[in-house]
Design a protein around this motif. Structure first.
Motif, PDB file in Angstrom:
ATOM      1  N   LYS A   1      15.047 -24.900  23.044  1.00  0.00           N
ATOM      2  CA  LYS A   1      16.243 -25.472  23.664  1.00  0.00           C
ATOM      3  C   LYS A   1      16.215 -25.290  25.177  1.00  0.00           C
ATOM      4  O   LYS A   1      16.555 -26.203  25.932  1.00  0.00           O
ATOM      5  CB  LYS A   1      17.489 -24.815  23.068  1.00  0.00           C
ATOM      6  CG  LYS A   1      18.769 -25.492  23.411  1.00  0.00           C
ATOM      7  CD  LYS A   1      19.919 -24.922  22.605  1.00  0.00           C
ATOM      8  CE  LYS A   1      21.198 -25.651  22.989  1.00  0.00           C
ATOM      9  NZ  LYS A   1      22.339 -25.228  22.195  1.00  0.00           N
ATOM     10  N   THR A   2      15.777 -24.134  25.640  1.00  0.00           N
ATOM     11  CA  THR A   2      15.673 -23.875  27.071  1.00  0.00           C
ATOM     12  C   THR A   2      14.604 -24.761  27.698  1.00  0.00           C
ATOM     13  O   THR A   2      14.813 -25.322  28.779  1.00  0.00           O
ATOM     14  CB  THR A   2      15.357 -22.389  27.332  1.00  0.00           C
ATOM     15  OG1 THR A   2      16.376 -21.589  26.706  1.00  0.00           O
ATOM     16  CG2 THR A   2      15.312 -22.071  28.811  1.00  0.00           C
ATOM     17  N   HIS A  14      15.686 -28.335  28.238  1.00  0.00           N
ATOM     18  CA  HIS A  14      16.563 -28.454  29.411  1.00  0.00           C
ATOM     19  C   HIS A  14      15.759 -28.834  30.659  1.00  0.00           C
ATOM     20  O   HIS A  14      16.237 -29.596  31.502  1.00  0.00           O
ATOM     21  CB  HIS A  14      17.312 -27.138  29.631  1.00  0.00           C
ATOM     22  CG  HIS A  14      18.105 -27.077  30.885  1.00  0.00           C
ATOM     23  ND1 HIS A  14      19.321 -27.720  31.039  1.00  0.00           N
ATOM     24  CD2 HIS A  14      17.851 -26.476  32.062  1.00  0.00           C
ATOM     25  CE1 HIS A  14      19.776 -27.508  32.256  1.00  0.00           C
ATOM     26  NE2 HIS A  14      18.914 -26.753  32.894  1.00  0.00           N
ATOM     27  N   CYS A  27      13.454 -32.663  29.860  1.00  0.00           N
ATOM     28  CA  CYS A  27      14.123 -33.948  29.609  1.00  0.00           C
ATOM     29  C   CYS A  27      14.071 -34.844  30.851  1.00  0.00           C
ATOM     30  O   CYS A  27      13.892 -34.375  31.980  1.00  0.00           O
ATOM     31  CB  CYS A  27      15.559 -33.726  29.156  1.00  0.00           C
ATOM     32  SG  CYS A  27      16.665 -33.133  30.449  1.00  0.00           S
ATOM     33  N   ALA A  43      16.415 -33.951  33.827  1.00  0.00           N
ATOM     34  CA  ALA A  43      15.970 -32.812  34.638  1.00  0.00           C
ATOM     35  C   ALA A  43      14.775 -33.199  35.508  1.00  0.00           C
ATOM     36  O   ALA A  43      14.681 -32.778  36.669  1.00  0.00           O
ATOM     37  CB  ALA A  43      15.602 -31.638  33.731  1.00  0.00           C
TER      38      ALA A  43
END
Length: 77
Positions: free
Chosen positions: A57-58, A61, A64, A67
């Motif tokens: 999940k980090t 971040h 993506c 980002a």
């Protein structure tokens, strides 16, 4: 380093190909892997005690499209 890379190429029976022979999409595909490996390394180095789910999940971040676009905006004039 060069010797190790050549041994790797020989073991996998890889032929020499110039980067210009690949399509831009193929190069982007490889570039995504390199970028994700760097991000995963950073995330694990900073947060190695997290669960695999939280590491993923980090990492997402940072990997993506949103980002990456922010990162490009930060380095372009």
């Amino acid at each position: 380093m060069e010797t190790g890379l050549n041994a790797f190429k020989e073991a996998l029976h890889l032929k020499h190909v110039e980067a210009g022979e690949y399509s831009p999409l193929a190069l982007a595909y490889i570039g995504d892997v390199v970028y994700e490996l760097l991000v995963r390394t950073m995330v694990v180095t900073d947060n190695g005690a997290m669960s695999a789910f939280m590491l993923h999940k980090t990492s997402v971040h940072f990997v993506c499209a949103e980002a990456q676009a922010k990162g490009v905006d930060a380095i372009l004039p």
